[in-house]
Write an enzyme that holds these catalytic residues in place. Structure first.
Site, PDB file in Angstrom:
ATOM      1  CD  GLU A 104     -51.732  19.353  51.796  1.00  0.00           C
ATOM      2  OE1 GLU A 104     -51.254  19.797  52.862  1.00  0.00           O
ATOM      3  OE2 GLU A 104     -52.326  20.075  50.989  1.00  0.00           O
ATOM      4  CG  ASP A 105     -51.177  21.091  56.182  1.00  0.00           C
ATOM      5  OD1 ASP A 105     -51.864  20.718  55.208  1.00  0.00           O
ATOM      6  OD2 ASP A 105     -51.000  22.295  56.449  1.00  0.00           O
ATOM      7  CG  ASP A 108     -60.957  22.050  55.399  1.00  0.00           C
ATOM      8  OD1 ASP A 108     -61.668  21.507  56.250  1.00  0.00           O
ATOM      9  OD2 ASP A 108     -61.089  23.250  55.088  1.00  0.00           O
ATOM     10  CG  PHE A 157     -58.675  27.361  62.044  1.00  0.00           C
ATOM     11  CD1 PHE A 157     -58.739  27.306  60.655  1.00  0.00           C
ATOM     12  CD2 PHE A 157     -57.525  27.852  62.633  1.00  0.00           C
ATOM     13  CE1 PHE A 157     -57.672  27.733  59.871  1.00  0.00           C
ATOM     14  CE2 PHE A 157     -56.442  28.289  61.855  1.00  0.00           C
ATOM     15  CZ  PHE A 157     -56.530  28.225  60.478  1.00  0.00           C
ATOM     16  NE  ARG A 170     -46.460  28.366  58.202  1.00  0.00           N
ATOM     17  CZ  ARG A 170     -47.474  27.996  57.428  1.00  0.00           C
ATOM     18  NH1 ARG A 170     -47.991  26.786  57.544  1.00  0.00           N
ATOM     19  NH2 ARG A 170     -47.992  28.832  56.547  1.00  0.00           N
TER      20      ARG A 170
HETATM   21  P1  IMP Z   1     -58.628  21.947  51.256  1.00  0.00           P
HETATM   22  O1  IMP Z   1     -58.287  22.293  49.842  1.00  0.00           O
HETATM   23  O2  IMP Z   1     -59.933  22.596  51.675  1.00  0.00           O
HETATM   24  O3  IMP Z   1     -58.645  20.473  51.555  1.00  0.00           O
HETATM   25  O4  IMP Z   1     -57.602  22.685  52.157  1.00  0.00           O
HETATM   26  C1  IMP Z   1     -56.398  22.226  52.426  1.00  0.00           C
HETATM   27  C2  IMP Z   1     -55.486  23.308  52.968  1.00  0.00           C
HETATM   28  O5  IMP Z   1     -56.186  24.310  53.726  1.00  0.00           O
HETATM   29  C3  IMP Z   1     -54.533  22.674  53.926  1.00  0.00           C
HETATM   30  O6  IMP Z   1     -53.391  22.207  53.255  1.00  0.00           O
HETATM   31  C4  IMP Z   1     -54.249  23.785  54.906  1.00  0.00           C
HETATM   32  O7  IMP Z   1     -53.186  24.560  54.407  1.00  0.00           O
HETATM   33  C5  IMP Z   1     -55.502  24.616  54.918  1.00  0.00           C
HETATM   34  N1  IMP Z   1     -56.344  24.285  56.098  1.00  0.00           N
HETATM   35  C6  IMP Z   1     -57.524  23.617  56.099  1.00  0.00           C
HETATM   36  N2  IMP Z   1     -58.023  23.499  57.329  1.00  0.00           N
HETATM   37  C7  IMP Z   1     -57.129  24.092  58.148  1.00  0.00           C
HETATM   38  C8  IMP Z   1     -57.075  24.289  59.595  1.00  0.00           C
HETATM   39  O8  IMP Z   1     -57.956  23.888  60.380  1.00  0.00           O
HETATM   40  N3  IMP Z   1     -55.979  24.938  60.061  1.00  0.00           N
HETATM   41  C9  IMP Z   1     -54.976  25.400  59.248  1.00  0.00           C
HETATM   42  N4  IMP Z   1     -54.990  25.235  57.916  1.00  0.00           N
HETATM   43  C10 IMP Z   1     -56.061  24.590  57.372  1.00  0.00           C
HETATM   44 MG    MG Z   2     -51.483  23.076  53.283  1.00  0.00          MG
END
Ligand code: IMP
Ligand code: MG
Length: 181
Positions: A104-105, A108, A157, A170
């Site tokens: 994963e990137d 969050d 962010f 990206r």
């Molecule tokens: P989660 O389900 O809240 O953990 O969100 C995960 C996804 O939200 C990541 O795979 C990203 O695609 C997106 N995301 C969360 N925070 C950021 C950020 O700071 N920048 C860009 N994308 C984010």
């Molecule tokens: Mg993602």
């Protein structure tokens, strides 16, 4: 938006240089290799955000491995609260007997990762671990274990190195962030 250069850093608190990222990925790759010697290793990239990290990470893992991709998108606008994720591109390869690392990137809230781990567990892998370039632990709503983590960051962010702002940026070779409003 459609002309000029974009490789400039934002005014936010989180900044990770190309060099810092590259060094960390070499360490993660070596750790993954050492942990999976003799195993059937299979890496799954979560599109779109993880594509750059995935490309660098696999080239830092000096052992036989296979890769696959899946893509997820949000259900409506309240994904952040429901954690409901829609699979828009499914896996091509079987996971049976494989030692899987989900790439994963960023983690969050953890909701996306939790959903995906449940999905993968249902496909009979030998094991499932998680590699993420970034983690924002202060935002977590569900607990998820990140086995191979690039960097822990503060709540800002972030974008670049695969992560987008409205589908752009990206291609930045580093991670930068927006000034919080
Ligand atoms: P989660 O389900 O809240 O953990 O969100 C995960 C996804 O939200 C990541 O795979 C990203 O695609 C997106 N995301 C969360 N925070 C950021 C950020 O700071 N920048 C860009 N994308 C984010
Ligand atoms: Mg993602």
């Amino acid at each position: 938006m459609h002309q000029g250069r974009v490789f400039t850093t934002g005014a936010g608190p989180v900044q990770l240089s190309q060099h810092q990222i590259a060094e960390r990925i070499v360490e993660l790759g070596e750790q993954i290799r050492a942990d999976h010697e003799g195993q059937d290793l299979h890496l799954i990239c979560v599109l779109n955000g993880a594509f750059v990290f995935m490309a660098d990470l696999v080239r830092a893992i000096d052992m036989p491995l296979t890769i696959d991709f899946l893509a997820v998108s949000s259900y409506g606008s309240d994904t952040k609260t429901s954690g409901e994720v829609k699979l828009v591109k499914d896996l091509d390869l079987s996971l049976a007997g494989k030692h899987v690392i989900l790439v994963e990137d960023i983690v969050d809230t953890g909701l996306t990762m939790k959903y995906l781990l449940g999905y993968l567990e249902g496909r009979n892998p030998a094991s499932v671990k998680v590699a993420s370039l970034l983690s924002k632990p202060s935002r977590r709503r569900v607990e998820v274990q990140v086995d191979y983590l690039g960097f822990t960051i503060d709540d800002a962010f972030v974008y670049g190195y695969g992560l987008d702002v409205d589908h752009h940026f990206r291609n930045l070779p580093f991670v930068t962030s927006q000034k919080p409003d």
